[in-house]
Design an enzyme around this catalytic site. Structure first.
Site, PDB file in Angstrom:
ATOM      1  N   LYS A  78       0.679  -1.261   0.116  1.00 42.42           N
ATOM      2  CA  LYS A  78       0.149   0.010   0.089  1.00 42.42           C
ATOM      3  C   LYS A  78       0.871   1.128   0.149  1.00 42.42           C
ATOM      4  O   LYS A  78       1.790   1.284   0.701  1.00 42.42           O
ATOM      5  CB  LYS A  78      -0.842  -0.027   1.264  1.00 42.42           C
ATOM      6  CG  LYS A  78      -1.759   1.119   1.385  1.00 42.42           C
ATOM      7  CD  LYS A  78      -2.579   0.889   2.896  1.00 42.42           C
ATOM      8  CE  LYS A  78      -3.899   1.844   2.637  1.00 42.42           C
ATOM      9  NZ  LYS A  78      -4.750   1.573   4.011  1.00 42.42           N
ATOM     10  N   SER A 153      -9.683   1.536   2.856  1.00 40.13           N
ATOM     11  CA  SER A 153      -9.211   2.286   2.038  1.00 40.13           C
ATOM     12  C   SER A 153      -7.849   1.387   1.110  1.00 40.13           C
ATOM     13  O   SER A 153      -7.252   1.796   0.226  1.00 40.13           O
ATOM     14  CB  SER A 153      -8.196   3.277   2.951  1.00 40.13           C
ATOM     15  OG  SER A 153      -7.118   2.528   3.738  1.00 40.13           O
ATOM     16  N   SER A 177      -9.952  -0.858   6.956  1.00 37.25           N
ATOM     17  CA  SER A 177      -8.856  -0.897   5.637  1.00 37.25           C
ATOM     18  C   SER A 177      -8.331  -2.068   5.005  1.00 37.25           C
ATOM     19  O   SER A 177      -8.305  -1.954   3.641  1.00 37.25           O
ATOM     20  CB  SER A 177      -7.958   0.266   5.807  1.00 37.25           C
ATOM     21  OG  SER A 177      -8.868   1.496   5.774  1.00 37.25           O
TER      22      SER A 177
END
Lengths: 473, 97
Positions: A78, A153, A177
């Site tokens: 990420k 997310s 997330s």
């Protein structure tokens, strides 16, 4: 089966037996990214050259008969997690040119084993979102249905794993997330107990809630990654000294005799999709047949978790993001004086949702409001935590849906922040309490969209969580 | 309901320049969020201790000793404006560089 479709375990075995090389599997992943990323938008940065160099180095190690389980296996990270020498934007334009000089601790551990980093995943900017539509690099599309969101997310990481652009991904979960996008994309994702994995090198959002965890194709791969990632870190004073268990051993144990709680506050929540509910209840039946005792339980303070979460997170956010001011690194706006430099750099470098959270947090922490918002939220947080501690006296794990509904349409909730916040209703409570929670894919609805089951365990109870999760996949 | 003036004030405290359209949008959406937070007033929290962290750890310290910074060069390359290995910012008082 194509090489990019392998699990970590299969890839490691194939590499060890010399059925294929790291360069080969890495190329297949890079080709897949080239073919699909334009549409899915799962990557902000693709590291083709360095990935191939890392793969060559891994092949040398493997050729000499050495190497660990992650040696030569391609993975993605990420973009809100720092990677040495590789641009890390956090999906924010204020960090568009930022190249960290260091690796986050969990990434260092994986790279020390010879993991091959293929690229950095798109996400909601700094983790602010539940749909990946709050990225300054565009939304991520769900590989299973490109009209739907990938979740957030960590939507780019979940989409990349689900679409076989990498073998696994490392992401961050503050209030869902990792779990929610894993559920939306049909893969496995773990939020570890707070303090289990080092947070050093992740771009902080809410320091008392942030965790780093894996997204993979199987619970077994997640167990394997956790054995490598977990542990105390000098660079993160909130990591715990507790010994890291053999998670891969734990998952092979029978679930017979375990008690699984079904919390009514989750299954009967307003807006619960009927099909999702049925699929989750069928999982309870499956566990019952495997010898688990199923118990109906109640966590009465669950309904306050979203309010608690969305006070604590923006408050801590507003403080943490103060460091992004265009002064020492990142993108600096043209300005004649220092105030304008801050205000313009932040105006240009943050998307709307980041600004909103900073504003909410600044308000909640300001004189006269601190007690009414932040302190009140912290007190209710205690009650939510107590709920979990009480229920885990009676059950080993809890079984819930990961999300009250499957992946929703792009743009469907984009203009209504509160509706978007409510998407976290199943995932926020465990985060607020610091408990570990896993999302595993347990089937599709009639439209073919994946449904995720969430297994929540007591603090540092990842073994039982993975054990039950493994049984359901 | 948060007023535009209140939004302007918070934005100033947070050092974020907002356009008038953004001020209006934030006043509306933040008011809706804060309204929802009132649900917490239903909960009796008298005699309940606040939770600021969940690990139970306390006073985790390290030796307060200077260390070499191995990445000085890399850090300098990340700076938006540098002169003679020093970071340059506009003046604080006179508004000039």
């Amino acid at each position: 089966m194509e090489l990019n479709e392998l699990t970590i375990k299969q890839a490691a075995e194939g590499l060890k037996k010399k059925e294929f090389t790291s360069v080969e599997i890495t190329r297949v992943c890079l080709d897949r990214i080239k073919k699909r990323n334009k549409e899915i938008n799962a990557f902000i940065t693709v590291c083709e050259d360095s990935a191939l160099a890392e793969a060559k180095a891994a092949d040398k190690i493997l050729a000499s008969g050495k190497g660990d389980v992650l040696t030569g296996v391609p993975f993605a990270v990420k973009d809100a997690i720092c990677t040495a020498g590789i641009r890390s934007t956090g999906a924010a334009k204020i960090l568009d040119n930022y190249t960290p000089p260091f690796d986050a601790t969990v990434i260092r551990k994986i790279r020390q084993q010879g993991g091959v980093l293929v690229g950095k995943n798109n996400c909601d900017t700094f983790g602010h979102g539940a749909s990946n539509e709050n990225s300054m690099y565009g939304p991520v599309r769900n590989p299973r249905d490109t009209g739907k969101v990938a979740g957030g997310s960590s939507g780019g990481s979940a989409a990349a794993v689900a679409d076989n652009m990498c073998i696994y991904a490392i992401a961050e979960d503050t209030g869902g997330s990792i779990r929610q996008p894993a559920a939306f994309c049909g893969i496995v994702g773990l939020r570890p107990s707070y303090g289990r994995n080092s947070r050093f090198g992740i771009m902080p959002m809410a320091s008392s809630l942030d965790t780093v965890g894996p997204l993979a194709k199987t619970a077994e791969d997640v167990a394997l990654l956790m054995e490598i990632m977990a542990g105390q870190d000098k660079l993160d004073a909130t990591t715990v000294a507790d010994k890291v268990p053999k998670y891969t051993k734990a998952i092979s144990k029978s679930v017979k005799g375990l008690t699984v709680g079904l919390p009514k506050e989750y299954l009967d929540v307003e807006g619960m999709d009927k099909e999702t509910r049925e699929i989750i209840l069928a999982q309870a039946e499956k566990l019952k047949e495997a010898g688990c005792e199923i118990k109906k339980v109640s966590l009465p303070f669950t309904k306050y978790a979203i309010a608690v979460y969305y006070i604590i997170v923006p408050s801590e956010d507003s403080s943490n993001l103060g460091r992004l001011d265009g002064v020492r690194y990142g993108v600096r706006a043209d300005a004649k004086n220092l105030y304008d430099l801050y205000a313009k750099s932040r105006a240009q470098g943050f998307p709307e949702e980041v600004k909103r959270r900073i504003l909410i947090g600044t308000y909640a922490l300001s004189a006269g409001y601190y007690d009414a918002y932040y302190k009140k939220a912290q007190k209710v947080r205690t009650l939510i935590k107590n709920d979990f501690e009480n229920v885990f006296k009676d059950v080993d794990v809890l079984l819930t849906p990961t999300s009250p509904f499957p992946a929703f349409g792009l743009g469907e909730k984009a203009d209504d922040p509160l509706a978007m916040y409510m998407a976290d209703v199943m995932v926020a409570p465990a985060a607020v309490a610091g408990m570990p929670a896993l999302s595993v894919p347990v089937g599709n609805n009639k439209k073919g969209l994946p449904i995720g089951a969430q297994i929540i365990g007591p603090r540092l109870g990842e073994e039982a969580v993975l054990q039950v999760g493994n049984k359901l996949t | 309901m948060l007023t535009i003036e209140e939004v302007k004030n918070i934005a100033k405290l947070a050092r974020i320049e907002l356009t008038p359209a953004e001020e209006k949008r934030h006043a509306e959406t933040i008011s809706a969020v804060l309204d929802y937070m009132k649900i917490l007033n239903e909960v009796d929290t008298e005699n309940i201790e606040p939770t600021s962290q969940v690990t139970g750890l306390s006073d985790v310290t390290r030796e307060d000793a200077p260390r070499d910074c191995a990445t000085k060069k890399e850090l300098l390359t990340q700076m938006p404006k540098v002169s003679d290995n020093e970071l340059v910012v506009p003046g604080v008082f006179n508004g000039e560089e």
